[in-house]
Every structure is written in C-alpha cells, then in structure tokens.
Design a protein around this motif. Structure first.
Motif, mmCIF file in Angstrom:
data_model
loop_
_atom_site.group_PDB
_atom_site.id
_atom_site.type_symbol
_atom_site.label_atom_id
_atom_site.label_comp_id
_atom_site.label_asym_id
_atom_site.label_seq_id
_atom_site.Cartn_x
_atom_site.Cartn_y
_atom_site.Cartn_z
ATOM 1 N N SER A 108 52.424 -29.374 -16.293
ATOM 2 C CA SER A 108 51.706 -30.698 -15.540
ATOM 3 C C SER A 108 51.726 -31.796 -16.467
ATOM 4 O O SER A 108 52.400 -31.881 -17.512
ATOM 5 C CB SER A 108 49.967 -30.274 -15.716
ATOM 6 N N VAL A 109 51.181 -33.065 -15.845
ATOM 7 C CA VAL A 109 51.696 -34.307 -16.286
ATOM 8 C C VAL A 109 51.176 -34.435 -17.712
ATOM 9 O O VAL A 109 51.778 -35.021 -18.554
ATOM 10 C CB VAL A 109 51.346 -35.523 -15.384
ATOM 11 N N ASN A 110 49.929 -33.943 -17.890
ATOM 12 C CA ASN A 110 49.250 -34.295 -19.103
ATOM 13 C C ASN A 110 49.098 -32.987 -20.030
ATOM 14 O O ASN A 110 47.993 -32.983 -20.880
ATOM 15 C CB ASN A 110 47.604 -34.792 -18.780
ATOM 16 N N LEU A 162 46.234 -32.491 -6.862
ATOM 17 C CA LEU A 162 47.024 -33.378 -5.920
ATOM 18 C C LEU A 162 47.859 -34.240 -6.946
ATOM 19 O O LEU A 162 48.502 -34.910 -6.213
ATOM 20 C CB LEU A 162 45.927 -34.107 -5.157
ATOM 21 N N HIS A 163 47.491 -34.431 -8.156
ATOM 22 C CA HIS A 163 48.262 -35.435 -8.694
ATOM 23 C C HIS A 163 48.948 -34.697 -10.044
ATOM 24 O O HIS A 163 49.406 -35.353 -10.933
ATOM 25 C CB HIS A 163 47.469 -36.442 -9.584
ATOM 26 N N GLY A 164 49.006 -33.349 -9.892
ATOM 27 C CA GLY A 164 50.017 -32.837 -10.989
ATOM 28 C C GLY A 164 49.373 -32.587 -12.156
ATOM 29 O O GLY A 164 49.950 -32.591 -13.397
ATOM 30 N N LEU A 165 48.007 -32.692 -12.342
ATOM 31 C CA LEU A 165 47.337 -32.791 -13.631
ATOM 32 C C LEU A 165 46.588 -31.493 -14.048
ATOM 33 O O LEU A 165 46.103 -30.859 -13.049
ATOM 34 C CB LEU A 165 46.372 -33.951 -13.823
ATOM 35 N N SER A 166 46.569 -31.023 -15.098
ATOM 36 C CA SER A 166 45.710 -30.070 -15.572
ATOM 37 C C SER A 166 44.513 -30.501 -16.430
ATOM 38 O O SER A 166 44.121 -31.542 -16.352
ATOM 39 C CB SER A 166 46.565 -29.077 -16.673
ATOM 40 N N LEU A 167 43.767 -29.712 -16.989
ATOM 41 C CA LEU A 167 42.503 -30.238 -17.691
ATOM 42 C C LEU A 167 43.115 -30.740 -19.078
ATOM 43 O O LEU A 167 42.365 -32.058 -19.441
ATOM 44 C CB LEU A 167 41.776 -29.000 -18.138
ATOM 45 N N GLY A 168 44.095 -30.700 -19.411
ATOM 46 C CA GLY A 168 44.655 -31.398 -20.541
ATOM 47 C C GLY A 168 43.937 -31.101 -21.941
ATOM 48 O O GLY A 168 44.713 -30.630 -22.934
ATOM 49 N N SER A 169 42.615 -30.658 -22.048
ATOM 50 C CA SER A 169 42.142 -30.400 -23.136
ATOM 51 C C SER A 169 41.596 -29.036 -23.440
ATOM 52 O O SER A 169 41.131 -28.541 -24.351
ATOM 53 C CB SER A 169 41.013 -31.314 -23.320
ATOM 54 N N GLN A 184 40.401 -36.650 -34.296
ATOM 55 C CA GLN A 184 41.424 -36.040 -34.979
ATOM 56 C C GLN A 184 42.426 -35.179 -34.092
ATOM 57 O O GLN A 184 43.768 -35.146 -34.373
ATOM 58 C CB GLN A 184 41.222 -35.475 -36.159
ATOM 59 N N ASP A 185 41.879 -34.354 -33.282
ATOM 60 C CA ASP A 185 42.407 -33.351 -32.182
ATOM 61 C C ASP A 185 43.086 -34.140 -31.077
ATOM 62 O O ASP A 185 42.217 -34.725 -30.510
ATOM 63 C CB ASP A 185 41.816 -32.198 -32.172
ATOM 64 N N ASN A 186 44.356 -34.317 -30.990
ATOM 65 C CA ASN A 186 44.752 -35.057 -29.889
ATOM 66 C C ASN A 186 44.354 -34.350 -28.508
ATOM 67 O O ASN A 186 44.425 -35.174 -27.534
ATOM 68 C CB ASN A 186 46.434 -35.277 -29.677
ATOM 69 N N TYR A 187 44.331 -33.154 -28.324
ATOM 70 C CA TYR A 187 43.807 -32.475 -27.023
ATOM 71 C C TYR A 187 42.246 -32.155 -27.078
ATOM 72 O O TYR A 187 42.016 -31.468 -26.052
ATOM 73 C CB TYR A 187 44.457 -31.082 -27.115
ATOM 74 N N ALA A 188 41.483 -32.712 -27.962
ATOM 75 C CA ALA A 188 39.968 -32.758 -27.538
ATOM 76 C C ALA A 188 39.565 -33.536 -26.638
ATOM 77 O O ALA A 188 40.239 -34.496 -26.195
ATOM 78 C CB ALA A 188 39.361 -33.310 -28.929
ATOM 79 N N LEU A 189 38.637 -33.024 -25.868
ATOM 80 C CA LEU A 189 38.039 -33.723 -24.652
ATOM 81 C C LEU A 189 37.499 -35.135 -24.958
ATOM 82 O O LEU A 189 36.526 -35.057 -26.187
ATOM 83 C CB LEU A 189 37.146 -32.969 -24.002
ATOM 84 N N GLN A 190 38.027 -36.225 -24.623
ATOM 85 C CA GLN A 190 37.405 -37.425 -25.198
ATOM 86 C C GLN A 190 37.499 -38.717 -24.305
ATOM 87 O O GLN A 190 38.380 -38.656 -23.279
ATOM 88 C CB GLN A 190 38.455 -37.813 -26.382
#
Length: 748
Positions: free
Chosen positions: A280-282, A232-239, A44-50
């Motif tokens: 970051s991108v994500n 290197l790809h401009g990404l964070s952990l996201g979750s 249900q949480d869009n930012y949960a690690l999945q």
C-alpha cells in the motif's frame, strides 16, 4: 453542506460556505468544538495513529475566518433590520471609521471538512463522522473523493530539509498556493482521519450492558465501507493491520461466534490478501541503513484462516450445513486468491529483473512464507464436517471432499486415513453412501501394523463407526459378529451414538407390518437387547442418562415400543435430560422415516426446548443478549422451567425426566427434508392433498420457519431455502421491519 459545496461552481460554493462558517462559528462559540483538535504532539513512533498537524498550524487562520464569518453574519442581520425598520445604525458598517475592508485569507472547503471530522472524532460523535465519510464513497462519476497520507507526504524524499514544509499550505487559495499544490488537495482529505474512525468504531462495540454501544453487525458494515474508501486509493491503515482490527472486534466481548457465526464470515471481508498491505501507499518502511523493511505489524498471520476455521466449527455445532459449505468455499477462495497474487507478483518481479548472459534460469528471489496459501483445516474439524454432510445426506459433497480430482487434490487426502477420528467419519460416510471399497480400505489401513498383516486392534471409535454402520444398514448378523469381536478384545467402550442408532432402527421397523418387516423387527430388538445386556456394566455406569432418555423417546412415539422398553425400566427414575442434539437427531431420523413429518414435529415439541428465551442469543446482536436488569431468583427459575416428562410403565414404575433437549438447525431441517420427500411422493403418484392434510402440512412448515428464525436464520433466507415448500406453506416475504413476536410459542 460542505460535500455539496465542492460539487458546485465558484459562486454557489461561496454562498454555501458562508453559511457553513456561520454554523461552525456558532458551534465554536457554544463550546461544542473540542479544543484538542488544534493540539499537535509528535509521537516518537512513526507508525502510531496520529492527527496531522494541519489544523494546528492553520489554527490562527481558522479562528480568523470564523471571526470574520460571525461579523459578516452580524452585519447582515443589522442591515436587514435597518432596511425593515428604516432606521440608522452606526454598527451597520463593518469597521466604523475605516475606509478599508479587512481581507481574510480564504480556506478551502476540504480544510473545513477536516475540522468537522476531527471534531466528531474528539467529541465522541463516531457514528456521525462515519456517516459523513460514507457519503464520500463514489456513487456516480465525478463524485470521487481522494485520500492523502500526510505522514508519507511530510516524509517524502522530495522534501528538502532546509526549505519550510509546505504541508500546511496545501489548503490555501490558488492565489497563495501554487496550482500543483491546490490540485493535490482538490476534493481530498487525510487518510489518517479514516483510520482514526476505524479505530473509534471498534471502541463503540455493544457488550450487552444496558442500551450502550453499537450493534456489531452495524460496526462491521461501517468499517467495511471505510475499508472500501481506503482500498480505492491503495491505502492501508498505516498504523495497524486489518488483522489487528479483526482481533479487536472479536476480543471486544460483544460477539459470540458460537451463536452468530454469520458475523465471523462478515468480518472476514476485512482480511487483506497476499501483499496487499505491504504494497500500500502508506506502508513505506522506515529507513534503517540501506535496508527497507515493512513494519512488524504487517507480518503475515494465519488469523483469517483461523476465523474461517472457527466459523466452520460453529456452523457444525449448530447443525447448519449450508453455513459450513459457505465457510469452506470462502476458505478455498481465500487461499486460491493468495496463490494467484503470489504468482502474479513473482512473474512481475521476474519480468523486471535483467537476465545475465550464459546464466541458467534460476530464481534468485527469497521464498515467501505466507499462511494463507493452504486451507490447513484441522483433521477433527474436517471429520465433524463430513459427519454433518453424512447426516444431511449430501453424498455428492462428501464424495467431492474425498475423491476430488482437482489439481490440489481432495481436501481429505490419503494421509488423513491413518487418523482414527477421520477414519471413523469416513466409515460412517462410506456406509451411508454405499462406498464399500472405501470402508474396507479404511479398516485395512487402521487395523494393519504397516506390513499388511492384521496385527493390532481397531480403535474403539473405529469399532463404534462400524457398529453404527451395520445397524443403519440393518445387517444384524454383522452386528452380532462385531459384538463378538469386541467382547473378546478388551478396550472397547460403547458410545451414545450406538444407542441412538439402535433406537432409530427400531423406529424405522415399527411402521410397516409386512412379514419381512416383522422378521427384521424381531432381529433388531434381539440385537439391541443383547447389546444392552452384554455391556450392562459400562452402560449403567457412564450411559445411564442417555439410555433412559432414548428409551423415553421410544416410549412416547408408539405403544408397541413402550411395551418393549418396559423390560429396561423396571424401577422408578428421576433425572435430567442430558441427551445431545446430534444423538437426538439420530433418533428423530428414525421417527421421521417410520412415522412421518407430523410425528416428528410432535416429538420435537415434546422433547425439545421451545422459543423464545432459550434461543435469544441466536437473534441477539452479535449473539450476545442484553444483561437483565434484575437477577432471576431461584424461585422464578424453578417456576419458568418446563414441565417434567413422565413415562409410566404398566408395572407402576415411572421415568421422570427434567429439562429438554436443546435442538440445533439440523433438527428442524430434518423435518423439512421429510416434508419435501412426502411432497415429492405425492406429486409422483399425482395424488391430491385433502384439506385436513394440507392444513397439517402448512402448519408444520410455518412452525419450522418460525423455529428456524429463532435459531438465527433470517426470514428471507428461510423462504429461499424452502423453495417450493414456501408456496405450499403460503409463506411470503415480510417487510424489512417484520419480526415474529417474542412471546409467541412456535406452535402458535
């Protein structure tokens, strides 16, 4: 094998991947591939690690490809047996009785790599999967791997809700998928798998129970490599944020920062600067009406600054001035970089914002509050730092903290002078550095009521600092004047540092026996005696232990001092040694200045704990030693304690001291500084060392190097810091696998 296959041409890739599929099929048949990798339950949480739905949606094609690979392997083995034995086998045909070959849709190597990585994660092979990801770091041109955020891809605005999602079609062949989709996933894996391994590495932390878990130093290095792959790809952990990972590392229970503060500095490398994670991108925010707000876990925090403050405090407590300087430099670099990023972002936004005509230049951007713009070092921590710098005689560094003319001003600004903790430290520094104007300014500020008149009493800590300063400068008339002042004004109470400074002064005046030194020694002993009898009630109530320990050290250095201390030790006493490392270092400084480095080493060996067991936490992974298999009994603990130190007076009274002083790094570096001074004097006089003296100096240096190793220094760092003394001690850099034996005393 999969990584190498992606670098090869089409023919070699087909050959390699056929073997890969055979291996995966065998692992599948053996039950080593977790079934959970094919399950997908939207959170249900869009930012949960999945986990992305790729393996779930392509599971039928994956199993078909593995079945086909197993059949082809069986067919090949039968064909080889037929050729060797010249026998006819009906099963030599792929599909008996059929004219057609079954065509199985080819899946890209990137999908099989995802399968392997998620299998490692679900199966608990965290370090193995991390090793695979670390091989994806670019080591040469053309070997780059890309990361893609499936959450952002599936939620992109370009995707029409009415059309089927194409996310699970991207790993197909160019025949079944368009060229644009295939290029998108060429040498590409999901960023979610990297984030999942970061989370999994923290869960493998060693906590000192048995042999389970991974050393925190290794975990931090692995996470830093994975962060580099994301950056290197401009990404964070996201979750989650990197600050939360740093907190989890510290709260895991596998790190003792007070014993290994170097590890805190290594963890700081994970900190993200201003705007890094939000941009970051994500890290795109969920749509809430017409507004876009970043997730709550990307809110700015002062965690990185807190980590650096804690590392500074640990280095100060350990007496490691080099570590304090490194932490302070890292703190300033961190805040400076954040400011530069903020200014760069401000001007970029200003450049992209259209200006209206006939409108004055004003900023329409909302001010941003970010804790990482200022160092925010607590005043007590700065005061302790200045005290350590004063003790190490790094006067140029102390002046830079107080008199710096940088744009931001000195780190110790004028407003801190009104704090009595900082004021006492500045007085101690100013007295050693001969900054008389600074000392007078502090006394005037702390003693005035605000209208320039001396209307209030000085704080006891200020008085102790002034008294210590005059004792160190051997100004005995001023010492007597301060004593008369404090005796007339109630509220003062002596500190152990005063006793230690008196003892150091007595030791410095006990070596040279010229006429001036005799007069100074007489004045020093008179001042010390007057001080003890003036504050006899308070000292015997709260400082009896420290006084007896200091008198014991004085008695063990020289017979003349032992005779002098007899008048204060009229009765037999048995007590534990409770002298702090800082107070002992003050007394040790007097021993070194009065009697040389050899006598200083003897004093440390007599009064301080020796390696290895006492200093095991400094060398243990993360500063946390392993829990013993058996609890040590009271009898064993009693048998393993050091022998009592007994000081017998001519009257027959005995001072029996149990235990030892726990030294810090500054204790050993004080001896090394004295050895360096003696070496400089020898070179200036162009005198040659005798064979006996050279051997004595070499033994002292080797003893100090081994002691520093047990206090947490790496051997290579010790050799680098020793400089020219390493050559004098005939120390050479050992191989990487070298470790001093734990059952050898430092004097061996």
């Amino acid at each position: 094998m999969i990584l190498e296959a992606t670098k090869s041409n089409e023919q070699e890739k087909t050959s390699v991947m056929s073997h890969v599929l055979e291996i995966i099929a065998y692992l599948h048949h053996s039950g080593l591939i977790p079934e959970s990798i094919y399950k997908y339950r939207p959170h249900q949480d869009n930012y949960a690690l999945q986990q992305p739905p790729t393996l779930h949606l392509l599971s039928s094609q994956i199993l078909t490809a593995l079945s086909d690979a197993s059949w082809r392997a069986h067919e090949a083995s039968v064909q080889i047996a037929k050729e060797r034995m010249n026998a006819s086998y009906f099963l030599g045909h792929e599909i008996p009785g059929s004219r057609y070959k079954l065509h199985v849709t080819e899946l890209a190597p990137e999908l099989w790599l995802e399968l392997v990585l998620w299998s490692c994660l679900h199966g608990g092979w965290i370090l193995d999967g991390t090793a695979i990801l670390e091989q994806m770091l670019p080591r040469e041109e053309g070997s780059e791997w890309n990361l893609i955020s499936w959450r952002e891809l599936l939620q992109s605005k370009d995707e029409e809700p009415s059309s089927p999602l194409r996310g699970w079609q991207l790993f197909g062949t160019p025949i079944k998928s368009n060229e644009e989709d295939r290029k998108l996933t060429q040498r590409t894996i999901s960023s979610e798998i990297v984030t999942a391994f970061v989370d999994g590495l923290v869960n493998t932390m060693r906590v000192g129970v048995g042999t389970r878990g991974t050393d925190p130093e290794g975990i931090v290095e692995h996470i830093k490599n994975l962060k580099q792959l994301l950056d290197l790809h401009g990404l964070s952990l996201g979750s989650a944020s990197w600050d939360s990972v740093m907190v989890r590392l510290l709260e895991s229970g596998g790190i003792a920062p007070e014993k290994r503060p170097e590890l805190l500095l290594s963890i700081i490398d994970l900190a993200s600067g201003f705007g890094t994670e939000v941009g970051s991108v994500n890290a795109s925010s969920a749509n809430v009406g017409n507004f876009h707000e970043p997730p709550y876990f990307f809110d700015a925090s002062a965690l990185s600054i807190g980590f650096l403050h804690r590392s500074m405090r640990s280095f100060v407590d350990n007496g490691d001035v080099a570590g304090v300087i490194t932490s302070l430099q890292r703190l300033q670099d961190y805040t400076d970089n954040n400011r530069q990023r903020s200014m760069r972002q401000f001007f970029d936004n200003l450049k992209n914002t259209p200006l209206l005509q006939d409108q004055p230049f004003t900023s329409r951007f909302i001010p941003i509050e970010f804790p990482g713009f200022e160092c925010q070092v607590p005043v007590p921590l700065l005061a302790k730092t200045l005290d350590l710098i004063t003790e190490s005689r790094l006067l140029y560094l102390g002046r830079s903290l107080i008199f710096s003319e940088d744009l931001d001003g000195p780190l110790i600004d004028h407003s801190m002078y009104y704090n009595w903790v900082m004021a006492a430290s500045i007085i101690r520094f100013g007295s050693v550095a001969r900054e008389e104007k600074l000392v007078l300014k502090i006394v005037e500020i702390t003693g005035s009521s605000g209208n320039g008149q001396q209307a209030r009493l000085l704080h006891p800590e200020i008085l102790n600092a002034l008294l210590n300063a005059q004792v160190q400068l051997h100004r005995w008339e001023s010492v007597q004047g301060i004593q008369d002042y404090v005796l007339k004004n109630p509220g003062y109470w002596p500190r152990p540092q005063v006793l230690a400074n008196f003892a150091a002064a007595l030791l410095r005046l006990s070596s040279d026996m010229n006429e001036y030194t005799r007069r100074q020694k007489f004045k020093a002993r008179t001042a010390f005696t007057d001080f003890l009898f003036s504050w006899e009630a308070l000292i015997l109530t709260s400082l009896r232990n420290e006084l007896n320990c200091i008198l014991g050290v004085l008695s063990s250095v020289h017979q003349d001092l032992k005779d002098y201390c007899t008048q204060f030790l009229a009765f037999s006493v048995r007590q534990k040694v409770q002298l702090s490392a800082n107070d002992f270092n003050l007394v040790l400084g007097g021993v070194l200045d009065g009697f040389g480095s050899s006598k200083g080493r003897e004093t440390v060996e007599m009064w301080c704990y020796r390696p290895p067991k006492t200093f095991e936490p400094y060398r243990a992974p993360g500063g946390l030693p392993s829990m013993p298999r058996f609890r040590i009994s009271k009898g064993e603990e009693y048998e393993s304690r050091p022998e009592d130190i007994t000081i017998t007076q001519p009257s027959g009274a005995q001072l029996i001291l149990q235990g030892r002083v726990r030294p810090n790094r500054q204790t050993i570096w004080a001896i090394l500084r004295k050895v360096q001074q003696e070496e400089d004097v020898r070179r200036a006089s162009k005198a040659d060392l005798t064979t006996e003296t050279r051997k004595e100096v070499r033994d002292t240096l080797k003893w100090a190097a081994r002691f520093l190793y047990y206090l947490g220094f790496d051997y290579e760092d010790i050799i680098r810091d020793l400089g020219s003394l390493a050559e004098l001690a005939e120390l050479e850099a050992p191989p990487a696998s070298w470790h001093p034996p734990l059952n050898v005393s430092p004097s061996s």
